[in-house]
Design a protein around this motif. Structure first.
Motif, short mmCIF file in Angstrom:
data_model
loop_
_atom_site.label_atom_id
_atom_site.label_comp_id
_atom_site.label_asym_id
_atom_site.label_seq_id
_atom_site.Cartn_x
_atom_site.Cartn_y
_atom_site.Cartn_z
N THR A 13 0.84 -1.19 0.00
CA THR A 13 0.00 0.00 0.00
C THR A 13 0.88 1.25 0.00
O THR A 13 2.04 1.19 0.43
CB THR A 13 -0.89 0.03 1.26
OG1 THR A 13 -0.05 -0.13 2.42
CG2 THR A 13 -1.93 -1.07 1.22
N VAL A 15 2.13 4.82 1.50
CA VAL A 15 2.21 5.35 2.87
C VAL A 15 1.27 6.55 2.98
O VAL A 15 1.34 7.49 2.19
CB VAL A 15 3.66 5.78 3.21
CG1 VAL A 15 3.72 6.43 4.58
CG2 VAL A 15 4.59 4.58 3.13
N LYS A 16 0.39 6.52 3.96
CA LYS A 16 -0.55 7.62 4.14
C LYS A 16 0.17 8.87 4.65
O LYS A 16 1.18 8.78 5.33
CB LYS A 16 -1.65 7.22 5.12
CG LYS A 16 -2.68 6.28 4.52
CD LYS A 16 -3.86 6.05 5.46
CE LYS A 16 -4.95 5.25 4.75
NZ LYS A 16 -6.10 4.96 5.64
N VAL A 19 0.89 9.08 8.30
CA VAL A 19 1.97 8.18 8.72
C VAL A 19 3.32 8.80 8.41
O VAL A 19 4.22 8.82 9.26
CB VAL A 19 1.82 6.81 8.02
CG1 VAL A 19 3.01 5.92 8.31
CG2 VAL A 19 0.51 6.14 8.44
N GLY A 201 4.15 -3.67 8.15
CA GLY A 201 3.71 -2.29 8.00
C GLY A 201 3.20 -1.92 6.63
O GLY A 201 2.25 -1.15 6.49
N HIS A 202 3.81 -2.48 5.58
CA HIS A 202 3.52 -1.97 4.24
C HIS A 202 2.22 -2.51 3.65
O HIS A 202 1.84 -2.13 2.54
CB HIS A 202 4.69 -2.24 3.28
CG HIS A 202 4.83 -3.67 2.85
ND1 HIS A 202 4.53 -4.08 1.58
CD2 HIS A 202 5.28 -4.75 3.51
CE1 HIS A 202 4.77 -5.37 1.48
NE2 HIS A 202 5.23 -5.80 2.63
N TYR A 205 -0.75 0.71 4.86
CA TYR A 205 -0.45 2.12 4.58
C TYR A 205 0.67 2.66 5.45
O TYR A 205 0.76 3.86 5.72
CB TYR A 205 -1.72 2.99 4.72
CG TYR A 205 -2.84 2.46 3.86
CD1 TYR A 205 -2.92 2.79 2.50
CD2 TYR A 205 -3.79 1.59 4.37
CE1 TYR A 205 -3.92 2.27 1.70
CE2 TYR A 205 -4.80 1.06 3.57
CZ TYR A 205 -4.86 1.41 2.24
OH TYR A 205 -5.84 0.88 1.45
N GLY A 206 1.54 1.75 5.88
CA GLY A 206 2.76 2.11 6.59
C GLY A 206 3.96 1.85 5.70
O GLY A 206 3.84 1.46 4.54
N GLY A 246 6.17 4.71 12.02
CA GLY A 246 5.19 4.63 10.93
C GLY A 246 4.24 3.46 11.10
O GLY A 246 3.03 3.58 10.86
N LYS A 249 1.65 4.27 13.86
CA LYS A 249 0.61 5.20 13.40
C LYS A 249 -0.33 4.53 12.41
O LYS A 249 -1.55 4.71 12.47
CB LYS A 249 1.26 6.44 12.76
CG LYS A 249 0.26 7.50 12.32
CD LYS A 249 -0.50 8.08 13.51
CE LYS A 249 -1.41 9.23 13.08
NZ LYS A 249 -2.16 9.79 14.22
N ALA A 250 0.23 3.73 11.51
CA ALA A 250 -0.59 3.07 10.48
C ALA A 250 -1.58 2.11 11.10
O ALA A 250 -2.76 2.07 10.70
CB ALA A 250 0.32 2.34 9.49
N ALA A 254 -5.68 2.28 11.10
CA ALA A 254 -6.43 1.17 10.52
C ALA A 254 -7.58 0.74 11.43
O ALA A 254 -8.69 0.45 10.96
CB ALA A 254 -5.51 -0.01 10.24
#
Length: 392
Positions: A13, A15-16, A19, A201-202, A205-206, A246, A249-250, A254
């Motif tokens: 995803t 990264v927002k 994040v 994480g990925h 959205y991390g 990150g 926070k992600a 979520a």
């Protein structure tokens, strides 16, 4: 050409913004090593512990049960190898399924070469593990059951609560690879009796390159990476502070918006499935129709080669996958699709479309329209399709 449409969120995803904003200070102003004692370092340590609590809260764990890693594959390796070598005097038998991620399968294959025995459970045509086979596979020497929470290719959700119940009744540890499930379904490790859980994480959205392993308090496990005393002396190496921040926070984001996130994705997923089925013939939906991840759509298209399909979609500004991104360069058909009973020919013609927070109904319509054209064009080039038309 319209703006690129990204429908490969199961691979990774973006990264927002929220994040990234949390991460940036730890690349520059707050760059201290968390193991040092001066103030700039302690700011990093405080941030790592905050992220540990964020991850723990998301899955119903205690913060001291969360250990940061470099990603889902490391977490899987650590859980399986760590338990295997710590318990080799008790037993050498591990149970998994035939449709696990290769981080699990290849780790089990490695252990088989080093004196361990592994049972690979069958799945049904929807990709669901056979619970009776699981019960019958447990031996006195069984030390670990490792079954993924949800499949990365076909999206099928496994009955992990029932699996954990079986494991507990036999005094066997249970690990689940929840890399695809985290951020898409609610998991409470305490209520579900999960002993270990891997996440990354990925997928939520991390950032890439960071993950975590939940290890229930009291579970004894050998270290995978030795060296320094980081992660309470269980996982050596200077912490990836920006990545950990990150991830924290992600996962917090979520689970703050899980229901809203899922409702949107389920509507888009169902719309995408319905429109593909209404517009293209000679196809098969892979995975459980209902009990699947909210963002996962996986079809097999008869008489078409998957790589040609992906390249044609890319030319039209659409990113998708033929299965797991980790193996998309392989010539062999997906082990997951083969395990649910598909033949080589149809398994080679698979397409995974995985939706995300930023996809829209307009994009769904565009993808279906272009996919319909591409399938028709590719089938016209297929001698097998020509033969079928002649026979009909």
């Amino acid at each position: 050409m319209r703006e690129y449409i990204y429908m490969d969120n199961a691979a990774t995803t973006p990264v927002k913004d929220e994040v990234l904003e949390e991460m940036i200070p730890f690349f520059k102003e707050r760059y201290g090593n968390p193991s040092s004692i001066y103030s700039i370092a302690q700011a990093s340590k405080t941030a790592v512990e905050k992220a540990r609590e964020q991850v723990a809260n998301a899955i119903g764990a205690k913060k001291e049960e969360i250990y940061f890693t470099a990603g889902g594959s490391e977490s899987d390796n650590w859980a399986i190898k760590g338990i295997a070598y710590r318990n080799k005097r008790k037993g050498n038998h591990i149970i998994t399924s035939k449709i696990e991620h290769h981080a699990v399968l290849h780790t089990c294959e490695y252990l088989e070469k080093n004196g361990f025995e592994v049972t690979y459970l069958n799945v049904d045509e929807d990709g669901v593990v056979d619970l009776e086979e699981l019960k019958n596979s447990i031996k006195d020497t069984t030390i670990l059951i490792t079954i993924m929470a949800a499949n990365n290719e076909i999206g099928t959700i496994q009955p992990i609560e029932k699996i954990a119940e079986i494991a507990k009744s036999k005094d066997v540890l249970f690990h689940t690879d929840a890399v695809q499930a985290i951020g898409s379904m609610k998991i409470d490790v305490k209520n579900m009796d999960i002993d270990m859980l891997s996440l990354s994480g990925h997928k939520i959205y991390g950032p890439k390159g960071v993950g975590a392993l939940y290890i229930r308090r009291g579970v004894q496990i050998d270290s995978l990476i030795t060296g320094g005393g980081q992660e309470r002396k269980k996982r050596a190496g200077t912490e990836n502070v920006p990545g950990i921040v990150g991830l924290g926070k992600a996962i917090e984001l979520a689970y703050e918006n899980l229901e809203e996130h899922n409702n949107k994705l389920i509507l888009l997923r169902n719309s995408l499935i319905e429109k593909i089925e209404n517009n293209i013939d000679e196809i098969k939906l892979n995975g459980h129709r209902i009990n699947r991840l909210p963002n996962n759509v996986n079809f097999s298209f008869k008489y078409i080669e998957g790589e040609s399909l992906l390249l044609s979609l890319d030319m039209m500004g659409i990113a998708a996958s033929s299965g797991s991104a980790c193996t998309s360069g392989a010539l062999d058909p997906s082990h997951v699709l083969m395990s649910i009973g598909l033949g080589h020919e149809i398994a080679h013609g698979s397409l995974r479309l995985s939706l995300g927070d930023f996809n829209t109904e307009e994009e769904v319509d565009y993808v279906v329209e272009e996919l319909k054209k591409i399938v028709l064009r590719l089938r016209k080039m297929s001698p097998l399709y020509d033969k079928l038309k002649e026979e009909n």
